[in-house]
Design a protein around this motif. Structure first.
Motif, short mmCIF file in Angstrom:
data_model
loop_
_atom_site.label_atom_id
_atom_site.label_comp_id
_atom_site.label_asym_id
_atom_site.label_seq_id
_atom_site.Cartn_x
_atom_site.Cartn_y
_atom_site.Cartn_z
N ARG A 3 78.91 40.03 83.82
CA ARG A 3 77.53 40.04 83.32
C ARG A 3 77.64 41.17 82.52
N GLU A 4 78.25 42.20 82.46
CA GLU A 4 78.37 43.36 81.49
C GLU A 4 79.01 42.77 80.14
N LEU A 5 80.11 42.14 80.30
CA LEU A 5 80.69 41.68 79.05
C LEU A 5 80.12 40.64 78.18
N ILE A 6 79.39 39.90 78.78
CA ILE A 6 78.43 38.95 78.15
C ILE A 6 77.30 39.60 77.58
N ALA A 7 76.70 40.42 78.30
CA ALA A 7 75.32 40.94 77.67
C ALA A 7 75.40 42.14 76.87
N THR A 8 76.53 42.81 76.89
CA THR A 8 76.65 44.13 76.15
C THR A 8 77.40 44.13 75.16
N VAL A 9 76.86 44.56 74.01
CA VAL A 9 77.41 44.56 72.47
C VAL A 9 78.32 45.82 72.23
N GLU A 10 79.55 45.72 72.11
CA GLU A 10 80.43 46.82 72.19
C GLU A 10 81.40 46.83 70.99
N PRO A 11 81.11 47.53 70.04
CA PRO A 11 81.93 47.26 68.58
C PRO A 11 83.47 47.67 69.05
N GLU A 12 84.38 46.81 68.76
CA GLU A 12 85.65 46.90 68.99
C GLU A 12 86.65 47.24 67.62
N PRO A 13 87.52 48.04 68.00
CA PRO A 13 88.46 48.19 66.81
C PRO A 13 89.12 46.99 66.53
N ASN A 14 89.45 46.98 65.15
CA ASN A 14 89.85 45.80 64.31
C ASN A 14 90.91 46.21 63.36
N ARG A 15 92.02 45.61 63.26
CA ARG A 15 93.15 45.90 62.48
C ARG A 15 92.63 45.74 60.90
N PHE A 16 92.05 44.32 60.72
CA PHE A 16 91.70 44.13 59.30
C PHE A 16 90.61 44.89 58.85
N VAL A 17 89.80 45.27 59.68
CA VAL A 17 88.46 46.29 59.30
C VAL A 17 89.14 47.71 58.87
N ALA A 18 90.23 48.02 59.84
CA ALA A 18 90.79 49.37 59.24
C ALA A 18 91.53 49.03 57.93
N GLY A 19 92.21 48.07 57.70
CA GLY A 19 92.72 47.85 56.28
C GLY A 19 91.82 47.60 55.39
N LEU A 20 90.57 47.00 55.46
CA LEU A 20 89.51 47.26 54.51
C LEU A 20 88.79 48.35 54.21
N SER A 21 88.75 49.42 55.25
CA SER A 21 88.26 50.94 54.93
C SER A 21 89.26 51.47 53.89
N VAL A 22 90.50 51.33 53.66
CA VAL A 22 91.19 51.83 52.84
C VAL A 22 91.56 51.01 51.73
N ALA A 23 91.03 49.76 51.59
CA ALA A 23 91.68 48.90 50.60
C ALA A 23 91.51 49.62 49.11
N GLY A 24 90.68 50.56 48.85
CA GLY A 24 90.63 51.05 47.34
C GLY A 24 91.77 51.58 46.82
N MET A 25 92.85 51.87 48.04
CA MET A 25 94.22 52.53 47.57
C MET A 25 95.12 51.33 46.88
#
Length: 217
Positions: A93-115
């Motif tokens: 029930r918790e896993l389905i109903a609760t929104v929990e941002p999770e670490p993502n390797r692609f997002v990590a790369g995008l966060s420093v893509a300006g390099m």
């Protein structure tokens, strides 16, 4: 999110599998592999023994006997307890109903893509689109095949995964095209940063003073 006595998601897979009936760890592992749970619950097979031990320690499983095949070591058979059933249902029930941002390797790369330079990022995003497209085609074929044998209810997680792959592909393709066409508002000063070898610290100062902006003047 609730702090659980056994928080490894593999534990939830174990509890859900044991709802089918008592079994030993080797049978558990075989069923989890057969159902592809390692792709859904980030399962690390070396931790199965510890997870089962911890579930038993906290009263979610109990040993109900042993069995031996030939010269193999004796195997302990486990079954889920009432407390284990309650824990599994509450966790689902918790896993389905609760929104929990999770670490993502692609997002990590995008966060420093300006390099990277804009052209390099454009090429890399193109590679990602190609790989995502291949993965989508494979996943669609696998899902279609699985639907021949299983009710859709037992494949909704694969439908979700496929929907996320399609959404990511659309977003990555749109960003790549925007950068490639020069329509992205940051492209000009980003190129200048690399051409003139302006340091990140200097860029931060220029942004703070309003010298660099995406606003159309």
């Amino acid at each position: 999110m609730k702090q659980r006595k056994v928080s490894n998601l593999m534990a939830l897979s174990v509890l859900a599998t044991l709802l089918e009936g008592p079994m030993h760890r080797y049978e558990l592992a075989a069923k989890l592999r057969e159902r592809g749970k390692e792709g859904q619950m980030d399962i690390k097979w070396g931790s199965l023994y510890t997870v089962v031990q911890n579930l038993e320690k906290h009263g979610f499983l109990e040993a109900v006997g042993t069995e031996r095949e030939g010269s193999r070591p004796e195997r302990t058979i486990y079954r889920i307890t009432d407390a284990g059933r309650a824990e599994a249902h509450d966790w689902i029930r918790e896993l389905i109903a609760t929104v929990e941002p999770e670490p993502n390797r692609f997002v990590a790369g995008l966060s420093v893509a300006g390099m990277l330079t804009p052209d390099e990022l454009i090429a890399l995003l193109g590679q990602r689109v190609e790989r995502l497209t291949e993965l989508i085609a494979t996943s669609e074929a696998q899902l279609a095949e699985a639907l021949r044998f299983l009710p859709r209810l037992f494949l909704v997680e694969e439908e979700f995964r496929l929907a996320m792959l399609r959404a990511e592909t659309d977003w990555v393709r749109a960003l790549r095209d925007e950068l490639a066409s020069g329509a992205h508002p940051s492209t000009d000063w980003w190129r200048r940063m690399h051409v003139e070898n302006i340091s990140p610290a200097r860029i931060a100062e220029m942004i703070e003073r309003g010298e660099i902006t995406d606003r159309a003047d």
